[in-house]
Scaffold this motif. Structure first.
Motif, PDB file in Angstrom:
ATOM      1  N   THR A   1      -5.525  12.622  -5.104  1.00 25.38           N
ATOM      2  CA  THR A   1      -4.473  11.792  -5.203  1.00 25.38           C
ATOM      3  C   THR A   1      -4.197  11.788  -3.629  1.00 25.38           C
ATOM      4  O   THR A   1      -4.150  10.479  -2.891  1.00 25.38           O
ATOM      5  N   ALA A   2      -4.181  12.807  -2.885  1.00 30.74           N
ATOM      6  CA  ALA A   2      -4.181  12.859  -1.279  1.00 30.74           C
ATOM      7  C   ALA A   2      -5.410  11.864  -0.715  1.00 30.74           C
ATOM      8  O   ALA A   2      -4.977  11.137   0.245  1.00 30.74           O
ATOM      9  N   LEU A   3      -6.446  12.134  -1.330  1.00 28.58           N
ATOM     10  CA  LEU A   3      -7.673  11.231  -0.683  1.00 28.58           C
ATOM     11  C   LEU A   3      -7.363  10.009  -1.112  1.00 28.58           C
ATOM     12  O   LEU A   3      -7.770   9.000  -0.119  1.00 28.58           O
ATOM     13  N   ALA A   4      -6.942   9.655  -2.172  1.00 26.24           N
ATOM     14  CA  ALA A   4      -6.796   8.331  -2.471  1.00 26.24           C
ATOM     15  C   ALA A   4      -5.587   7.587  -1.749  1.00 26.24           C
ATOM     16  O   ALA A   4      -6.036   6.470  -1.126  1.00 26.24           O
ATOM     17  N   VAL A   5      -4.704   8.441  -1.417  1.00 29.22           N
ATOM     18  CA  VAL A   5      -3.693   7.865  -0.294  1.00 29.22           C
ATOM     19  C   VAL A   5      -4.254   7.533   0.756  1.00 29.22           C
ATOM     20  O   VAL A   5      -4.095   6.615   1.635  1.00 29.22           O
ATOM     21  N   LEU A   6      -5.112   8.512   1.297  1.00 28.24           N
ATOM     22  CA  LEU A   6      -5.726   8.379   2.558  1.00 28.24           C
ATOM     23  C   LEU A   6      -6.654   7.122   2.712  1.00 28.24           C
ATOM     24  O   LEU A   6      -6.574   6.468   3.692  1.00 28.24           O
ATOM     25  N   SER A   7      -7.252   6.979   1.603  1.00 25.65           N
ATOM     26  CA  SER A   7      -8.270   5.848   1.525  1.00 25.65           C
ATOM     27  C   SER A   7      -7.401   4.583   1.838  1.00 25.65           C
ATOM     28  O   SER A   7      -7.783   3.757   2.579  1.00 25.65           O
ATOM     29  N   PHE A   8      -6.247   4.375   1.059  1.00 21.87           N
ATOM     30  CA  PHE A   8      -5.278   3.314   1.264  1.00 21.87           C
ATOM     31  C   PHE A   8      -4.878   3.016   2.544  1.00 21.87           C
ATOM     32  O   PHE A   8      -5.026   1.930   3.227  1.00 21.87           O
ATOM     33  N   LEU A   9      -4.558   4.252   3.190  1.00 25.54           N
ATOM     34  CA  LEU A   9      -3.874   4.041   4.682  1.00 25.54           C
ATOM     35  C   LEU A   9      -4.838   3.540   5.421  1.00 25.54           C
ATOM     36  O   LEU A   9      -4.662   3.040   6.519  1.00 25.54           O
ATOM     37  N   LEU A  10      -6.167   3.916   5.302  1.00 22.39           N
ATOM     38  CA  LEU A  10      -7.291   3.814   6.390  1.00 22.39           C
ATOM     39  C   LEU A  10      -7.635   2.403   6.541  1.00 22.39           C
ATOM     40  O   LEU A  10      -8.072   1.835   7.523  1.00 22.39           O
ATOM     41  N   GLY A  11      -7.082   1.446   5.290  1.00 22.66           N
ATOM     42  CA  GLY A  11      -7.547   0.041   4.997  1.00 22.66           C
ATOM     43  C   GLY A  11      -6.461  -0.813   5.755  1.00 22.66           C
ATOM     44  O   GLY A  11      -6.692  -1.918   5.812  1.00 22.66           O
ATOM     45  N   ILE A  12      -5.170  -0.202   6.099  1.00 20.34           N
ATOM     46  CA  ILE A  12      -3.934  -1.195   6.456  1.00 20.34           C
ATOM     47  C   ILE A  12      -4.240  -2.216   7.601  1.00 20.34           C
ATOM     48  O   ILE A  12      -3.880  -3.281   7.497  1.00 20.34           O
ATOM     49  N   LYS A  13      -5.083  -1.712   8.387  1.00 19.90           N
ATOM     50  CA  LYS A  13      -5.409  -2.896   9.501  1.00 19.90           C
ATOM     51  C   LYS A  13      -6.256  -3.900   9.243  1.00 19.90           C
ATOM     52  O   LYS A  13      -6.392  -4.944  10.038  1.00 19.90           O
ATOM     53  N   TYR A  14      -6.897  -3.766   8.264  1.00 19.25           N
ATOM     54  CA  TYR A  14      -7.888  -4.740   7.588  1.00 19.25           C
ATOM     55  C   TYR A  14      -7.150  -5.853   6.381  1.00 19.25           C
ATOM     56  O   TYR A  14      -7.749  -6.754   6.398  1.00 19.25           O
ATOM     57  N   TYR A  15      -6.167  -5.104   5.962  1.00 22.38           N
ATOM     58  CA  TYR A  15      -5.560  -5.837   4.929  1.00 22.38           C
ATOM     59  C   TYR A  15      -4.860  -7.194   5.281  1.00 22.38           C
ATOM     60  O   TYR A  15      -4.164  -7.345   6.318  1.00 22.38           O
ATOM     61  N   LEU A  16      -5.230  -8.292   4.334  1.00 20.94           N
ATOM     62  CA  LEU A  16      -4.633  -9.579   4.484  1.00 20.94           C
ATOM     63  C   LEU A  16      -3.362  -9.501   3.708  1.00 20.94           C
ATOM     64  O   LEU A  16      -3.419  -9.405   2.613  1.00 20.94           O
ATOM     65  N   ILE A  17      -2.092  -9.305   4.261  1.00 23.44           N
ATOM     66  CA  ILE A  17      -0.786  -8.990   3.844  1.00 23.44           C
ATOM     67  C   ILE A  17       0.139 -10.271   3.795  1.00 23.44           C
ATOM     68  O   ILE A  17       0.416 -10.975   4.639  1.00 23.44           O
ATOM     69  N   SER A  18       0.666 -10.515   2.618  1.00 21.59           N
ATOM     70  CA  SER A  18       1.269 -11.844   2.612  1.00 21.59           C
ATOM     71  C   SER A  18       2.658 -11.525   1.510  1.00 21.59           C
ATOM     72  O   SER A  18       2.784 -10.776   0.973  1.00 21.59           O
ATOM     73  N   ARG A  19       3.736 -12.048   2.195  1.00 18.83           N
ATOM     74  CA  ARG A  19       4.941 -12.055   1.383  1.00 18.83           C
ATOM     75  C   ARG A  19       5.409 -13.311   0.706  1.00 18.83           C
ATOM     76  O   ARG A  19       5.256 -14.394   1.045  1.00 18.83           O
ATOM     77  N   PRO A  20       6.154 -13.279  -0.583  1.00 18.91           N
ATOM     78  CA  PRO A  20       6.510 -14.463  -1.081  1.00 18.91           C
ATOM     79  C   PRO A  20       7.549 -15.225  -0.407  1.00 18.91           C
ATOM     80  O   PRO A  20       8.451 -14.568   0.349  1.00 18.91           O
ATOM     81  N   LYS A  21       7.391 -16.454  -0.464  1.00 23.36           N
ATOM     82  CA  LYS A  21       8.409 -17.452   0.524  1.00 23.36           C
ATOM     83  C   LYS A  21       9.634 -17.540  -0.382  1.00 23.36           C
ATOM     84  O   LYS A  21      10.451 -17.905   0.158  1.00 23.36           O
ATOM     85  N   ARG A  22       9.507 -17.634  -1.721  1.00 26.21           N
ATOM     86  CA  ARG A  22      10.509 -17.719  -2.541  1.00 26.21           C
ATOM     87  C   ARG A  22      10.544 -17.340  -3.976  1.00 26.21           C
ATOM     88  O   ARG A  22       9.359 -16.653  -4.316  1.00 26.21           O
ATOM     89  N   ASN A  23      11.337 -17.176  -4.623  1.00 20.16           N
ATOM     90  CA  ASN A  23      11.561 -16.620  -5.980  1.00 20.16           C
ATOM     91  C   ASN A  23      11.069 -17.566  -6.970  1.00 20.16           C
ATOM     92  O   ASN A  23      11.718 -18.521  -7.368  1.00 20.16           O
ATOM     93  N   PRO A  24       9.767 -17.373  -7.498  1.00 23.03           N
ATOM     94  CA  PRO A  24       9.375 -18.374  -8.459  1.00 23.03           C
ATOM     95  C   PRO A  24      10.018 -18.378  -9.903  1.00 23.03           C
ATOM     96  O   PRO A  24       9.997 -19.548 -10.529  1.00 23.03           O
ATOM     97  N   PHE A  25      10.496 -17.589 -10.024  1.00 21.22           N
ATOM     98  CA  PHE A  25      11.169 -17.311 -11.445  1.00 21.22           C
ATOM     99  C   PHE A  25      12.638 -17.963 -11.411  1.00 21.22           C
ATOM    100  O   PHE A  25      12.787 -18.699 -12.485  1.00 21.22           O
ATOM    101  N   MET A  26      13.221 -17.965 -10.235  1.00 23.00           N
ATOM    102  CA  MET A  26      14.445 -18.707 -10.154  1.00 23.00           C
ATOM    103  C   MET A  26      14.022 -20.196 -10.012  1.00 23.00           C
ATOM    104  O   MET A  26      14.918 -20.990 -10.585  1.00 23.00           O
ATOM    105  N   THR A  27      12.858 -20.581  -9.474  1.00 16.02           N
ATOM    106  CA  THR A  27      12.552 -22.008  -9.264  1.00 16.02           C
ATOM    107  C   THR A  27      12.096 -22.590 -10.761  1.00 16.02           C
ATOM    108  O   THR A  27      12.751 -23.419 -11.230  1.00 16.02           O
ATOM    109  N   MET A  28      11.393 -21.790 -11.625  1.00 16.37           N
ATOM    110  CA  MET A  28      11.264 -21.891 -13.083  1.00 16.37           C
ATOM    111  C   MET A  28      12.755 -22.327 -13.786  1.00 16.37           C
ATOM    112  O   MET A  28      12.805 -23.461 -14.456  1.00 16.37           O
ATOM    113  N   ALA A  29      13.486 -21.643 -13.606  1.00 18.02           N
ATOM    114  CA  ALA A  29      14.808 -21.835 -14.005  1.00 18.02           C
ATOM    115  C   ALA A  29      15.675 -23.114 -13.687  1.00 18.02           C
ATOM    116  O   ALA A  29      16.330 -23.763 -14.261  1.00 18.02           O
TER     117      ALA A  29
END
Length: 556
Positions: free
Chosen positions: A214-242
């Protein structure tokens, strides 16, 4: 289909030769080893823990066997449902990166706690006659809660994070295939090697290995942070459907006009087309009335007016529902067959050589191995060959259909194996001997397990690829997470099916040698066949709807 029947499929299996990158050098195939490294480690650990957790509760915490099995089943069910919650939170608020990061940390904390409980005697009952104290149980249950939280984001949300790094549809299909190879390979190792170490050597060593991985898995995830394309939702799609539903209800008495200008497109909506013609009653939610639009062109009354894109997104989800239900029935037959095969194995000759007997629950490893091998052959051999010879590869829905056909073959194989087993029982007049071992090799059960594995190699990645392509952009995490719900529903409904069969018939007594298990398999074969034709009808209907024409004023 829009997204499904994509004729232009950039050669998917040459996708490794070109990366999908943003100008900031984020995303692309460079991120995938970090993500899959994390996924492999966490899947191996979580399967290693769950594969032996019932035994751990009984041996180390003096749980009653049925109580331990019940708690383990609750963990299985909860960890299957929570990925959908993680996906909803990802699409609505946080984005998949934060969900994966939080779940990864939760998994690490879970393994730390379990390792501590195995290593410190004060955290367990002192002997086999003493019940665990409330403090000891509190520590144990904390680890269990962290396990379920970790499972919520370390499988399907991890897939979403990985596929977000790739913009090409062919690249995404390749990633889904390799994700399943990695995940099922990790589960195979965890449920055999880790379980063996825990049970045969020591719990401390087994959980200690899990903690290191698990520690190695966490390390693998952290080493890639600078390469990840990270996006955040601009709106709540479930509220939109309602909002679409409520706006449509409020305007239900309005007539649908012929003018395209009567529909609201939104400030950033690029399409100049009106809503889909199907479910045209919902188009009223996008009709503009006086006071609905502000002077700057934005929506002044959000619960009375929605954009065309919002309306079409909800229609897309409604069209997918029939296909989703067909895969629910598929999961039921797989889960039911898996549990019954273990019971069959208990009554058959499981010896391997003269000194070793294979545990009844270990035959399912054939399914995991079949999945990994089939996916590898498909990705590296069959799909590239099809593309080279015909410039065409099977679409996601076609793969799901092939997988369902293999599932039927698995049920038929189970019918014939049980038929042969029951004949031998009858020949030896052993119907009233529940502990009698049938002189028939349990390795015959490998055949249906392999068929199930081959089928899953087709239909599971096919489902995820289909949902990811077809779901609205704002619901991509939910598209992947909803597959986890299929597994959970199939697990629970299979128990219900067996309960109904036991109550309504005499097919499944406690003595399997006097059972009519073949009838149950025939029933599963029939259900799987009916479901297959139901899936074909749903797929054809969906193809017609995917070419939905954008016409105005088409009233249902």
């Amino acid at each position: 289909m829009a997204g499904e029947e994509q004729d232009v499929q950039t050669q998917p299996h040459a996708a490794h030769d070109h990366e999908s990158r943003t100008p900031a050098k984020q995303g692309g195939w460079i991120t995938i080893p970090f993500i899959l490294g994390n996924a492999f480690g966490l899947a191996l650990v979580l399967s290693g823990v769950m594969g032996n957790f019932t035994v751990y509760l009984v041996k180390c915490y003096n749980f009653k066997r049925m109580d331990a099995a019940l708690l383990t089943n609750i963990m299985y069910g909860t960890s299957s449902f929570l990925p959908l919650l993680g996906a909803i939170l990802s699409d609505s608020f946080f984005g998949c990166f934060l969900i994966v990061a939080f779940s990864t940390v939760a998994s690490l904390c879970c393994i730390i706690i379990l390792t501590i409980t195995a290593g410190i005697k004060a955290l367990r009952p002192p002997n086999t006659y003493t019940q665990a104290t409330s403090g000891q149980l509190a520590v144990l249950y904390t680890g269990i809660v962290l396990y379920t939280i970790g499972a919520a984001g370390t499988r399907f949300s991890m897939m979403k994070l990985g596929v977000d790094q790739l913009s090409n549809v062919g690249d995404q299909d390749v990633f889904f295939n390799w994700s399943f190879i990695v995940l099922y390979g990790a589960v195979a190792i965890g449920s055999t090697v880790i379980v063996y170490v825990e049970y045969s050597i020591s719990w401390e060593l087994g959980f200690g290995i899990c903690l290191t991985v698990t520690a190695l898995a966490v390390l693998s995830f952290l080493l890639g942070i600078k390469y990840y394309l990270i996006s955040r939702p601009k709106r709540n799609p479930f509220m939109t459907m309602a909002r679409v539903v409520i706006a449509g209800v409020r305007k239900r008495k309005l007539a649908l006009p012929e003018e395209e200008a009567a529909y609201y497109r939104g400030l950033f909506e690029k399409t100049d087309q009106p809503p889909f013609s199907s479910f045209s009653c919902m188009n009223r939610a996008a009709l503009i009335q006086q006071g609905d639009v502000a002077t700057d062109g934005s929506i002044a009354r959000p619960w009375s007016l929605c954009s065309i894109e919002d309306v079409n997104d909800l229609k897309t989800l409604i069209r997918i529902v029939p296909l989703w239900t067909s895969n629910v029935f598929l999961s039921i037959s797989i889960a039911t067959q898996a549990s019954l095969s273990v019971l069959q194995a208990l009554t058959m000759d499981r010896s391997l050589g003269s000194h070793f007997s294979v545990p009844a629950g270990s035959f399912s490893i054939a399914t995991l191995l079949a999945i990994c091998l089939t996916l590898f052959i498909l990705d590296r051999g069959i799909y590239p060959l099809c593309h080279h010879l015909t410039s065409y590869t099977p679409t996601p829905l076609q793969r799901v259909g092939i997988g369902q056909a293999f599932n039927i073959a698995a049920m038929v194989a189970s019918v014939h194996i049980e038929h042969r087993r029951s004949i031998i029982v009858h020949e030896h007049q052993a119907e009233n001997q529940p502990d009698w071992i049938v002189p028939m090799s349990a390795f015959w059960l490998v055949l249906p397990y392999v068929f199930i594995g081959i089928g899953e190699a087709f239909h599971f990645p096919g489902q995820i690829s289909f949902y990811y392509q077809e779901f609205p952009k704002s619901l991509k995490s939910t598209a992947i997470g909803i597959v986890a719900v299929l597994m959970s529903i199939g697990f629970y409904l299979s128990m219900a099916v067996l309960a109904v069969v036991r109550r309504a018939t005499s097919w499944l007594p406690d003595n399997l040698n006097s059972s009519r298990l073949g009838n149950v398999y025939w029933m599963l074969t029939l259900v799987a066949s009916i479901n297959f034709f139901y899936f074909i009808l749903c797929a054809k209907f969906y193809k017609k709807q995917s070419d939905d024409k954008h016409v105005v004023g088409a009233v249902n």
